[in-house]
Design a protein around this motif. Sequence first.
Motif, PDB file in Angstrom:
ATOM      1  N   ASP A  76       0.821  -1.208   0.000  1.00  0.00           N
ATOM      2  CA  ASP A  76       0.000   0.000   0.000  1.00  0.00           C
ATOM      3  C   ASP A  76       0.858   1.263   0.000  1.00  0.00           C
ATOM      4  OD1 ASP A  76      -2.249  -1.511  -0.099  1.00  0.00           O
ATOM      5  OD2 ASP A  76      -2.965  -1.049   1.918  1.00  0.00           O
ATOM      6  N   LEU A  77       2.014   1.212   0.660  1.00  0.00           N
ATOM      7  CA  LEU A  77       2.933   2.350   0.624  1.00  0.00           C
ATOM      8  C   LEU A  77       3.385   2.625  -0.803  1.00  0.00           C
ATOM      9  CD1 LEU A  77       4.829   4.417   2.071  1.00  0.00           C
ATOM     10  CD2 LEU A  77       6.495   2.562   2.237  1.00  0.00           C
ATOM     11  N   ASP A  78       3.787   1.583  -1.514  1.00  0.00           N
ATOM     12  CA  ASP A  78       4.208   1.763  -2.911  1.00  0.00           C
ATOM     13  C   ASP A  78       3.051   2.275  -3.767  1.00  0.00           C
ATOM     14  OD1 ASP A  78       6.821   0.967  -2.437  1.00  0.00           O
ATOM     15  OD2 ASP A  78       6.418  -1.147  -2.899  1.00  0.00           O
ATOM     16  N   ALA A  79       1.836   1.803  -3.474  1.00  0.00           N
ATOM     17  CA  ALA A  79       0.676   2.273  -4.229  1.00  0.00           C
ATOM     18  C   ALA A  79       0.411   3.751  -3.965  1.00  0.00           C
ATOM     19  CB  ALA A  79      -0.550   1.445  -3.866  1.00  0.00           C
ATOM     20  N   MET A  80       0.557   4.192  -2.712  1.00  0.00           N
ATOM     21  CA  MET A  80       0.399   5.611  -2.405  1.00  0.00           C
ATOM     22  C   MET A  80       1.364   6.440  -3.250  1.00  0.00           C
ATOM     23  SD  MET A  80       0.033   5.549   1.764  1.00  0.00           S
ATOM     24  CE  MET A  80      -0.229   7.326   1.963  1.00  0.00           C
ATOM     25  N   HIS A  81       2.609   6.013  -3.278  1.00  0.00           N
ATOM     26  CA  HIS A  81       3.629   6.697  -4.074  1.00  0.00           C
ATOM     27  C   HIS A  81       3.221   6.760  -5.543  1.00  0.00           C
ATOM     28  CE1 HIS A  81       7.169   6.461  -6.748  1.00  0.00           C
ATOM     29  NE2 HIS A  81       7.748   7.301  -5.900  1.00  0.00           N
ATOM     30  N   ASP A  82       2.817   5.623  -6.111  1.00  0.00           N
ATOM     31  CA  ASP A  82       2.508   5.563  -7.536  1.00  0.00           C
ATOM     32  C   ASP A  82       1.247   6.367  -7.885  1.00  0.00           C
ATOM     33  OD1 ASP A  82       4.705   3.942  -7.685  1.00  0.00           O
ATOM     34  OD2 ASP A  82       3.564   2.072  -7.875  1.00  0.00           O
ATOM     35  N   ILE A  83       0.245   6.348  -7.010  1.00  0.00           N
ATOM     36  CA  ILE A  83      -0.971   7.134  -7.247  1.00  0.00           C
ATOM     37  C   ILE A  83      -0.639   8.616  -7.274  1.00  0.00           C
ATOM     38  CG2 ILE A  83      -3.155   7.845  -6.185  1.00  0.00           C
ATOM     39  CD1 ILE A  83      -3.442   4.915  -5.229  1.00  0.00           C
ATOM     40  N   LEU A  84       0.205   9.066  -6.364  1.00  0.00           N
ATOM     41  CA  LEU A  84       0.587  10.483  -6.339  1.00  0.00           C
ATOM     42  C   LEU A  84       1.377  10.857  -7.589  1.00  0.00           C
ATOM     43  CD1 LEU A  84       1.530  10.830  -2.564  1.00  0.00           C
ATOM     44  CD2 LEU A  84      -0.429  11.873  -3.710  1.00  0.00           C
ATOM     45  N   VAL A  85       2.296   9.989  -8.003  1.00  0.00           N
ATOM     46  CA  VAL A  85       3.081  10.265  -9.212  1.00  0.00           C
ATOM     47  C   VAL A  85       2.161  10.426 -10.421  1.00  0.00           C
ATOM     48  CG1 VAL A  85       4.723   9.259 -10.850  1.00  0.00           C
ATOM     49  CG2 VAL A  85       5.208   9.184  -8.399  1.00  0.00           C
ATOM     50  N   ALA A  86       1.149   9.582 -10.511  1.00  0.00           N
ATOM     51  CA  ALA A  86       0.290   9.572 -11.695  1.00  0.00           C
ATOM     52  C   ALA A  86      -0.803  10.627 -11.670  1.00  0.00           C
ATOM     53  CB  ALA A  86      -0.351   8.190 -11.844  1.00  0.00           C
ATOM     54  N   ASN A  87      -1.093  11.212 -10.487  1.00  0.00           N
ATOM     55  CA  ASN A  87      -2.284  12.044 -10.384  1.00  0.00           C
ATOM     56  C   ASN A  87      -2.101  13.386  -9.687  1.00  0.00           C
ATOM     57  OD1 ASN A  87      -4.574  10.050 -11.307  1.00  0.00           O
ATOM     58  ND2 ASN A  87      -3.282   8.880  -9.897  1.00  0.00           N
ATOM     59  N   HIS A  88      -1.000  13.619  -9.010  1.00  0.00           N
ATOM     60  CA  HIS A  88      -0.857  14.856  -8.230  1.00  0.00           C
ATOM     61  C   HIS A  88      -0.268  15.978  -9.086  1.00  0.00           C
ATOM     62  CE1 HIS A  88       0.132  17.634  -4.982  1.00  0.00           C
ATOM     63  NE2 HIS A  88      -0.659  16.923  -4.212  1.00  0.00           N
ATOM     64  N   PRO A  89      -0.827  17.188  -8.981  1.00  0.00           N
ATOM     65  CA  PRO A  89      -0.314  18.290  -9.810  1.00  0.00           C
ATOM     66  C   PRO A  89       1.109  18.730  -9.485  1.00  0.00           C
ATOM     67  CG  PRO A  89      -2.016  19.073  -8.294  1.00  0.00           C
ATOM     68  CD  PRO A  89      -2.039  17.589  -8.220  1.00  0.00           C
ATOM     69  N   ALA A  90       1.608  18.431  -8.283  1.00  0.00           N
ATOM     70  CA  ALA A  90       2.982  18.837  -7.960  1.00  0.00           C
ATOM     71  C   ALA A  90       4.008  18.135  -8.836  1.00  0.00           C
ATOM     72  CB  ALA A  90       3.286  18.558  -6.486  1.00  0.00           C
ATOM     73  N   MET A  91       3.610  17.059  -9.504  1.00  0.00           N
ATOM     74  CA  MET A  91       4.522  16.384 -10.420  1.00  0.00           C
ATOM     75  C   MET A  91       4.691  17.141 -11.730  1.00  0.00           C
ATOM     76  SD  MET A  91       5.681  13.732  -8.864  1.00  0.00           S
ATOM     77  CE  MET A  91       6.498  12.976 -10.274  1.00  0.00           C
ATOM     78  N   VAL A  92       3.788  18.087 -12.036  1.00  0.00           N
ATOM     79  CA  VAL A  92       3.806  18.720 -13.352  1.00  0.00           C
ATOM     80  C   VAL A  92       3.806  20.247 -13.291  1.00  0.00           C
ATOM     81  CG1 VAL A  92       2.785  16.762 -14.573  1.00  0.00           C
ATOM     82  CG2 VAL A  92       1.290  18.447 -13.488  1.00  0.00           C
ATOM     83  N   VAL A  93       3.809  20.843 -12.080  1.00  0.00           N
ATOM     84  CA  VAL A  93       3.950  22.289 -11.960  1.00  0.00           C
ATOM     85  C   VAL A  93       5.160  22.587 -11.083  1.00  0.00           C
ATOM     86  CG1 VAL A  93       1.460  22.663 -12.207  1.00  0.00           C
ATOM     87  CG2 VAL A  93       2.458  22.545  -9.920  1.00  0.00           C
ATOM     88  N   ALA A  94       5.770  23.736 -11.301  1.00  0.00           N
ATOM     89  CA  ALA A  94       6.964  24.107 -10.534  1.00  0.00           C
ATOM     90  C   ALA A  94       6.618  24.777  -9.207  1.00  0.00           C
ATOM     91  CB  ALA A  94       7.850  25.031 -11.373  1.00  0.00           C
ATOM     92  N   LYS A  95       5.545  25.572  -9.183  1.00  0.00           N
ATOM     93  CA  LYS A  95       5.191  26.363  -8.005  1.00  0.00           C
ATOM     94  C   LYS A  95       4.983  25.470  -6.778  1.00  0.00           C
ATOM     95  CE  LYS A  95       3.321  29.972  -5.764  1.00  0.00           C
ATOM     96  NZ  LYS A  95       3.979  31.230  -5.439  1.00  0.00           N
ATOM     97  N   ASP A  96       5.746  25.723  -5.709  1.00  0.00           N
ATOM     98  CA  ASP A  96       5.582  25.073  -4.407  1.00  0.00           C
ATOM     99  C   ASP A  96       5.644  23.556  -4.468  1.00  0.00           C
ATOM    100  OD1 ASP A  96       5.276  27.616  -3.486  1.00  0.00           O
ATOM    101  OD2 ASP A  96       3.222  27.400  -2.783  1.00  0.00           O
ATOM    102  N   SER A  97       6.269  22.999  -5.488  1.00  0.00           N
ATOM    103  CA  SER A  97       6.275  21.542  -5.623  1.00  0.00           C
ATOM    104  C   SER A  97       7.543  20.890  -5.071  1.00  0.00           C
ATOM    105  CB  SER A  97       6.128  21.150  -7.095  1.00  0.00           C
ATOM    106  OG  SER A  97       7.229  21.607  -7.855  1.00  0.00           O
ATOM    107  N   ALA A  98       8.572  21.683  -4.748  1.00  0.00           N
ATOM    108  CA  ALA A  98       9.841  21.096  -4.304  1.00  0.00           C
ATOM    109  C   ALA A  98       9.692  20.240  -3.044  1.00  0.00           C
ATOM    110  CB  ALA A  98      10.885  22.192  -4.104  1.00  0.00           C
ATOM    111  N   PRO A  99       8.972  20.695  -1.992  1.00  0.00           N
ATOM    112  CA  PRO A  99       8.830  19.827  -0.809  1.00  0.00           C
ATOM    113  C   PRO A  99       8.128  18.508  -1.120  1.00  0.00           C
ATOM    114  CG  PRO A  99       8.242  22.095  -0.270  1.00  0.00           C
ATOM    115  CD  PRO A  99       8.377  22.029  -1.760  1.00  0.00           C
TER     116      PRO A  99
END
Length: 476
Positions: free
Chosen positions: A25-48
Motif C-alpha cells: 500500500d505504501l508503494d501504491a500511495m507513491h505511484d498514485i501520487l506520481v500519476a495524479n498529483h499536480p505537484a509532479m507537473v507544476v513548478a510552483k511550491d512543488s519542491a517539498p
Amino acid sequence: MMVAAWTTSALAADANDWRRTAETDLDAMHDILVANHPAMVVAKDSAPFRAWLETGRVEAKKLLPAVRDELTYFDLLRFYAGGFRDSHIGAYWLKDPGRLKRPYIWPGFNLAWAGGGYIVTDHPPDTALPPAGAQLVACDGVPATALAHDRQERNGQDLTLDSQRRRHAFWLLWAGEGSLFLPPLKACTFTLSGGGPASSYALTYRPTKADSRPAPPARAQFGLSRWGQDGWWIGAPDMASDQAWKRTLTAVKTHLQAMRRARTVVVDVRGNTGGSGDFAYALANLLWGADMVNAGKPDLGPVVYRASRLNRDQLAAYLPQMKEINVQTGSAAILRRLLARYDEAIAAGRTTFTEEAPGRNQPLRPPPNPLRGQVIVLTDGACVSACLDLVDLFLALPNVRQAGTETDADTIFMEMTKAPLPSGHAGISFGHKAWVERPRGSNVSYHPTPGLSWTGNPADDAGERAWLAKAAGATP
C-alpha cells in the motif's frame, strides 16, 4: 505448549502479512501520487512534495520491521502521508473505524503550549508530579523540541504552525499501546516557574480517565443570531452542510438591512475544516453585494488541473451531489465544462490543462461599502481548505478583521481526489488542481489582527465571546 507455540506462530504470520500489506500500500500511495498529483507537473511550491515523495518512502520502509498489526500498518501510511506537509494529502481508513481505537496511557498530568514552551497544566496536588507551570526541558535525554518531532511531527502533525503546537501539546507525553511513535517515557526534566535548577521526575503511566482528556474546543453553531445591542453573529462550522447553509443565508437575507446598519457582524468559523468555497462567496455577495465582492476579491490567477482518469472520474462523481446553493452559484455548469476539458486533455495525452481566471468586470469606480460597521472573522486552528478560502475573501473586503487564534494552513494543491489502496484497508486523498498564482502561498496561516488574539481556554465559548465584545469594541 502446543497451543502456545501455535499462537506465537500465528501472530508472527499475521505480522508478516501486515508488513507485506503495508509495503504494497505504501508503494501504491507513491505511484498514485506520481500519476495524479499536480505537484509532479507544476513548478510552483512543488519542491517539498518531490523531495518527500522518494525520501519519505525510503524512511517509511525503515519502519516496516516494526509493523505487526493494522494499527502499526496505519501508523506507517500516516507517517508517509503526513511527511508531505500538505493538509490535503492523507491516509484514511476504509474498514470499521472502531478497529483503529488504540488504548492510551498517560503520566497523570498534561501539557500546554504557551510562551514558546511546553508547560504543565493544572492537576490535583501530587508531589510525584511536576507542578503546574513547570516547563518541559527534556525526556530520556531528548530535548523537548526533538521529542515533539519524534512523537508528533513523525506522527503527522505540522509543528511549524503554532496552531498545531497548541492543539497537540496536551498529548505530547501520552503513550499509545504498540504505537510506532508514542512509546512510554521513563523520566522528564522540568524548570520550575519559580526558577532554579531543572528537576527530574520519573513518569508513572496509568490508564486514562474521563478527566484525563481536554474539553473539546468551542465550535461555531450554524445560524444567524443577534449579538449584544447592536451586533449580529453568523455561525459557520463547516463549508459542506448544504441545508444548514441554505437556512443561514436565508436568515441573513431576511435581516440584511439591519445587519448592514449594525456596529459589528461576526462570522464565526471555529471548528470549520472546509468543504466548498461557494458558500463563502454566497455569504459575501449578500453582505456586500456582488459588485463590491467582484471588485475586492483576491486575484487567484489561473488553475492548473492534473489531467488523469482518476481525477476526472472523481470530479464526475460530484455532479449528482450538486445541491441548490451550488446550482445557484453556477458550480454545476462549471463542473460540466471542466469534465469536457478533462476528456479533451486525456484524449490528447496531455497531463494538464489550465483554466484562466475569470475577468473581474471592474466598475468605473468602487461601489460604496453597504456595511456601516466592522466585520470580524473569528477563527481557530481548525480552519483549513475552503475555510481559508473564506478568510482569503473576507480579509480582502473593507473593514474586516480577524480575531481568535491562528488558523491551520494548506498548500496550493486543492480539491480532493480519493483512491482506495490495493489492500482495501485504507485509501489516500490528495488535491488534484494547483492555484499557481494564489496570493497566499503554501502552508501560510492567518494570524489574528493585533489586539484580537484569544489566549484563553479553547473550550470556553462564553469567555471567548465576552472577550471578543470587549476587544472589538462591540456593545455587549
